[in-house]
Structures are given as structure tokens and as C-alpha cells.
Scaffold this active site. Structure first.
Site, PDB file in Angstrom:
ATOM      1  N   HIS A 107      11.296  37.043  67.662  1.00  0.00           N
ATOM      2  CA  HIS A 107      10.905  35.656  67.944  1.00  0.00           C
ATOM      3  C   HIS A 107       9.583  35.368  67.260  1.00  0.00           C
ATOM      4  O   HIS A 107       8.792  36.269  66.994  1.00  0.00           O
ATOM      5  CB  HIS A 107      10.822  35.397  69.449  1.00  0.00           C
ATOM      6  N   HIS A 149       6.226  32.810  67.494  1.00  0.00           N
ATOM      7  CA  HIS A 149       5.458  31.843  68.277  1.00  0.00           C
ATOM      8  C   HIS A 149       4.917  30.762  67.340  1.00  0.00           C
ATOM      9  O   HIS A 149       4.370  31.078  66.281  1.00  0.00           O
ATOM     10  CB  HIS A 149       4.236  32.513  68.918  1.00  0.00           C
TER      11      HIS A 149
HETATM   12  P1  5GP Z   1       5.849  38.558  72.760  1.00  0.00           P
HETATM   13  O1  5GP Z   1       4.652  39.050  73.548  1.00  0.00           O
HETATM   14  O2  5GP Z   1       7.031  39.491  72.922  1.00  0.00           O
HETATM   15  O3  5GP Z   1       5.539  38.236  71.339  1.00  0.00           O
HETATM   16  O4  5GP Z   1       6.207  37.161  73.415  1.00  0.00           O
HETATM   17  C1  5GP Z   1       7.094  36.981  74.432  1.00  0.00           C
HETATM   18  C2  5GP Z   1       6.874  35.570  74.950  1.00  0.00           C
HETATM   19  O5  5GP Z   1       8.026  35.162  75.644  1.00  0.00           O
HETATM   20  C3  5GP Z   1       5.699  35.424  75.905  1.00  0.00           C
HETATM   21  O6  5GP Z   1       4.797  34.447  75.401  1.00  0.00           O
HETATM   22  C4  5GP Z   1       6.344  34.980  77.220  1.00  0.00           C
HETATM   23  O7  5GP Z   1       5.566  34.028  77.905  1.00  0.00           O
HETATM   24  C5  5GP Z   1       7.658  34.402  76.760  1.00  0.00           C
HETATM   25  N1  5GP Z   1       8.762  34.557  77.693  1.00  0.00           N
HETATM   26  C6  5GP Z   1       9.147  35.706  78.322  1.00  0.00           C
HETATM   27  N2  5GP Z   1      10.242  35.492  79.057  1.00  0.00           N
HETATM   28  C7  5GP Z   1      10.576  34.174  78.882  1.00  0.00           C
HETATM   29  C8  5GP Z   1      11.637  33.360  79.388  1.00  0.00           C
HETATM   30  O8  5GP Z   1      12.498  33.788  80.165  1.00  0.00           O
HETATM   31  N3  5GP Z   1      11.669  32.065  78.980  1.00  0.00           N
HETATM   32  C9  5GP Z   1      10.728  31.548  78.122  1.00  0.00           C
HETATM   33  N4  5GP Z   1      10.844  30.264  77.788  1.00  0.00           N
HETATM   34  N5  5GP Z   1       9.709  32.283  77.638  1.00  0.00           N
HETATM   35  C10 5GP Z   1       9.636  33.590  78.022  1.00  0.00           C
END
Ligand code: 5GP
Ligand code: ZN
Length: 138
Positions: free
Chosen positions: A101, A103
Site C-alpha cells: 500500500h 500512503h
Molecule cells: P503501514 O504502517 O503498514 O505502512 O500502514 C498501515 C496503515 O493502515 C496505517 O496507517 C493504519 O492506520 C491503516 N490501517 C490499518 N488497518 C486499517 C483498516 O482496517 N482500515 C483502514 N482504512 N486503514 C487501516
């Protein structure tokens, strides 16, 4: 390909509802549940790739143009003054959901500091040696 245990597979493919800002055959773009700023969005490929290392290059190539479109919409419609594009690979890099993913984080004048680091130092020899090591791996 989907991973039955992956929450982002379920969200990307519409099994779990989300605040969706864009969808096409390859991606769903949703709002992050824990936004760093108002409008913080996540670009989710519909196929399951653990991270950028595993991504189909044809899908990966579409991500940056899409991030640009989403960021421009944030500037136009949310009155953001800029945006960061952030993509974490591996736990040490802050990845917490192991479905690729990206951001897109809108930034507002006077907003909090984020996505920053303290610049370090390196000698020319260290840079040359490190560059050579990475070149070998590409
Ligand atoms: P990472 O730290 O893996 O780059 O980012 C994961 C992101 O996914 C975090 O910013 C967290 O807030 C978001 N996130 C985790 N679970 C969910 C979810 O069930 N729904 C949504 N919309 N965001 C999520
Ligand atoms: Zn997945």
C-alpha cells in the site's frame, strides 16, 4: 491473487466497507482509519503483494501517477498545500499491514512535522562503497 487472511485484500475487493475515494480494475484508494492528517489516503492494489519487492511491475508502475492524481485532488478539494507519498517495506521500515500500500498524506500550512529524519554523514569512500554494494544487487 488474494490472501484470505489479509484485511487489505478484503477492503480492496469490497468485502469490508471503507471510505473509498477512487476505484478502478487495479486499485481501491481508501481513507486511513488512523489518519496522520485530514484526508490521509491509502492506495491498495486489488491483488495481494506483500510489499514492493513482490509487486507486479506493471501494477507498481501505475501507483505513482495515481498518487499524483490523489494528491492533486487533496490540494484542490481539501485545500492542502502539499502532500507526502510514503511506502513502507518490512517491519523495520514501519510496515504493519503486509499487503502493498502507498500512503498519500495531505499537508497543511502550519501542520505538525512528520515524514522527516535527522540527516547523518558519510565520507566519499563510504558512499562509493555503499553505492557499489547496491549496484551489485540491482
Ligand atoms: P503501514 O504502517 O503498514 O505502512 O500502514 C498501515 C496503515 O493502515 C496505517 O496507517 C493504519 O492506520 C491503516 N490501517 C490499518 N488497518 C486499517 C483498516 O482496517 N482500515 C483502514 N482504512 N486503514 C487501516
Ligand atoms: Zn492482501
Amino acid at each position: 491473487m488474494r490472501d484470505g487472511n489479509c484485511i487489505f485484500c478484503k477492503i480492496a475487493n469490497g468485502e469490508i466497507p471503507s471510505a473509498t475515494v477512487f476505484e478502478d480494475e487495479d486499485f481501491r484508494v481508501i481513507l486511513d482509519l488512523g489518519p496522520a492528517s485530514k484526508g490521509h489516503a491509502l492506495i491498495l492494489p486489488k491483488h495481494h503483494f506483500k510489499d514492493l519487492c513482490e509487486a507486479d511491475p506493471a501494477v507498481a508502475a501505475k501507483i505513482l501517477p495515481l498518487a499524483g492524481k490523489v494528491g492533486q485532488a487533496m490540494i484542490k478539494e481539501l485545500r492542502a498545500s502539499g502532500f507526502n507519498v510514503v511506502q513502507n517495506n518490512g517491519a523495520s521500515a514501519g510496515q504493519t499491514v503486509f499487503h502493498l500500500h502507498v500512503h498519500v498524506i495531505p499537508r497543511y500550512d502550519g501542520g505538525p512535522l512528520m515524514v522527516s529524519w535527522v540527516p547523518g554523514g558519510a565520507t566519499a569512500e563510504e558512499l562509493a562503497e555503499t553505492a557499489e554494494a547496491i549496484r551489485r544487487g540491482i
